[in-house]
Design a protein around this motif. Structure first.
Motif, short mmCIF file in Angstrom:
data_model
loop_
_atom_site.label_atom_id
_atom_site.label_comp_id
_atom_site.label_asym_id
_atom_site.label_seq_id
_atom_site.Cartn_x
_atom_site.Cartn_y
_atom_site.Cartn_z
N PRO A 1 0.83 -1.21 0.00
CA PRO A 1 0.00 0.00 0.00
C PRO A 1 0.87 1.26 0.00
O PRO A 1 2.01 1.26 0.50
CB PRO A 1 -0.79 -0.11 1.31
N VAL A 2 0.34 2.33 -0.55
CA VAL A 2 1.10 3.58 -0.67
C VAL A 2 1.55 4.08 0.69
O VAL A 2 2.68 4.54 0.85
CB VAL A 2 0.26 4.66 -1.40
N TRP A 3 0.68 3.98 1.70
CA TRP A 3 1.05 4.48 3.02
C TRP A 3 2.28 3.76 3.56
O TRP A 3 3.15 4.37 4.18
CB TRP A 3 -0.11 4.38 4.00
N LEU A 4 2.37 2.46 3.31
CA LEU A 4 3.52 1.70 3.80
C LEU A 4 4.77 2.04 2.99
O LEU A 4 5.86 2.20 3.55
CB LEU A 4 3.24 0.19 3.72
N ALA A 5 4.62 2.17 1.68
CA ALA A 5 5.77 2.53 0.84
C ALA A 5 6.35 3.86 1.27
O ALA A 5 7.59 4.00 1.38
CB ALA A 5 5.34 2.57 -0.62
N ILE A 6 5.51 4.84 1.53
CA ILE A 6 5.99 6.16 1.94
C ILE A 6 6.64 6.08 3.31
O ILE A 6 7.70 6.68 3.55
CB ILE A 6 4.84 7.19 1.90
N ASN A 7 6.04 5.31 4.21
CA ASN A 7 6.63 5.14 5.54
C ASN A 7 8.01 4.50 5.46
O ASN A 7 8.96 4.95 6.10
CB ASN A 7 5.69 4.30 6.42
N LEU A 8 8.14 3.45 4.67
CA LEU A 8 9.44 2.79 4.51
C LEU A 8 10.45 3.72 3.83
O LEU A 8 11.63 3.73 4.19
CB LEU A 8 9.29 1.49 3.71
N LYS A 9 9.99 4.49 2.87
CA LYS A 9 10.87 5.44 2.18
C LYS A 9 11.37 6.50 3.16
O LYS A 9 12.56 6.86 3.15
CB LYS A 9 10.13 6.07 1.01
N GLN A 10 10.50 7.00 4.00
CA GLN A 10 10.90 8.02 4.97
C GLN A 10 11.94 7.47 5.95
O GLN A 10 12.79 8.21 6.43
CB GLN A 10 9.68 8.54 5.75
N ARG A 11 11.86 6.20 6.24
CA ARG A 11 12.84 5.57 7.14
C ARG A 11 14.04 5.03 6.37
O ARG A 11 14.87 4.34 6.94
CB ARG A 11 12.17 4.44 7.93
N GLN A 12 14.12 5.34 5.08
CA GLN A 12 15.21 4.93 4.19
C GLN A 12 15.39 3.42 4.18
O GLN A 12 16.49 2.90 4.18
CB GLN A 12 16.51 5.64 4.60
N LYS A 13 14.26 2.71 4.13
CA LYS A 13 14.27 1.25 4.09
C LYS A 13 13.92 0.69 2.71
O LYS A 13 13.92 -0.51 2.52
CB LYS A 13 13.27 0.68 5.12
N CYS A 14 13.58 1.58 1.77
CA CYS A 14 13.22 1.09 0.45
C CYS A 14 13.44 2.17 -0.60
O CYS A 14 13.73 3.32 -0.28
CB CYS A 14 11.76 0.64 0.42
N ARG A 15 13.28 1.77 -1.82
CA ARG A 15 13.30 2.67 -2.97
C ARG A 15 11.96 2.48 -3.66
O ARG A 15 11.54 1.35 -3.92
CB ARG A 15 14.45 2.28 -3.91
N LEU A 16 11.28 3.57 -3.95
CA LEU A 16 9.97 3.48 -4.59
C LEU A 16 10.10 3.37 -6.09
O LEU A 16 10.93 4.04 -6.71
CB LEU A 16 9.11 4.69 -4.25
N ILE A 17 9.28 2.54 -6.67
CA ILE A 17 9.20 2.42 -8.13
C ILE A 17 7.88 3.07 -8.53
O ILE A 17 6.81 2.64 -8.09
CB ILE A 17 9.24 0.95 -8.57
N PRO A 18 7.93 4.11 -9.36
CA PRO A 18 6.69 4.81 -9.74
C PRO A 18 5.81 3.91 -10.60
O PRO A 18 6.30 2.98 -11.25
CB PRO A 18 7.18 6.03 -10.51
N PRO A 19 4.51 4.19 -10.63
CA PRO A 19 3.61 3.42 -11.51
C PRO A 19 4.01 3.60 -12.97
O PRO A 19 4.67 4.57 -13.33
CB PRO A 19 2.23 4.02 -11.23
N GLU A 20 3.58 2.66 -13.80
CA GLU A 20 3.92 2.69 -15.23
C GLU A 20 3.53 4.00 -15.91
O GLU A 20 4.25 4.49 -16.76
CB GLU A 20 3.21 1.54 -15.96
N TRP A 21 2.38 4.52 -15.55
CA TRP A 21 1.88 5.71 -16.21
C TRP A 21 2.65 6.97 -15.82
O TRP A 21 2.54 8.00 -16.49
CB TRP A 21 0.39 5.91 -15.94
#
Length: 155
Positions: free
Chosen positions: A15-35
């Motif tokens: 979910p977006v909320w989790l992706a943003i939370n992990l990104k803020q904690r520098q635990k992941c890299r987000l991959i943008p949607p295809e569009w």
């Protein structure tokens, strides 16, 4: 719900909320949607400008997702500034169409209208204006109708 386990280096949909939370904690890299790509967004913008009607958007939450992802993960999105501009241009085009549609609706004193391919954010943006306009139209119509109980006087 259950999420994980996460394996390093393997992409996973969350979910977006989790992706943003992990990104803020520098635990992941987000991959943008295809569009969320400059070429695709240019096509969407150009198509929206050509058509008189609203064209389908790549996501019903395109504006919200763009804002969230560019605010919290612009370093993971190539050409983030161009994407921001293209989405804003598309939004402005759609808002102009919506204003013209609403103006036409009010001028023609219609009782209902059908607008396809609008997102919830776009509907909410114009919703207050339309309800107030319809309320004013109703008041004007009821005030202009002659009442049967009033007596006419000749001078």
């Amino acid at each position: 719900g259950d999420l994980g386990p996460f394996n390093p280096g393997l992409p996973v949909e969350v979910p977006v909320w989790l992706a943003i939370n992990l990104k803020q904690r520098q635990k992941c890299r987000l991959i943008p949607p295809e569009w969320m790509d400059v070429e695709k967004l240019e096509e969407i913008r150009d198509q929206e400008r050509k058509e008189d009607t609203f064209t389908p958007m790549p996501s019903p939450y395109y504006m919200e997702l763009t804002k969230l992802l560019l605010n919290y993960a612009s370093d993971n999105i190539p050409k983030a500034d161009e994407i921001r501009t293209l989405v804003k241009d598309t939004w402005d085009t759609r808002m102009a169409k919506l204003r013209l549609s609403a103006d036409s609706f009010v001028r023609q004193q219609e009782a209902h209208a059908k607008l396809d391919n609008l997102t919830l954010m776009e509907i909410n943006t114009i919703g207050t204006f339309l309800t107030q306009a319809l309320d004013h139209m109703y008041k004007l119509r009821t005030n202009l109708q002659p009442s049967g109980s009033a007596e006419s006087q000749d001078f």
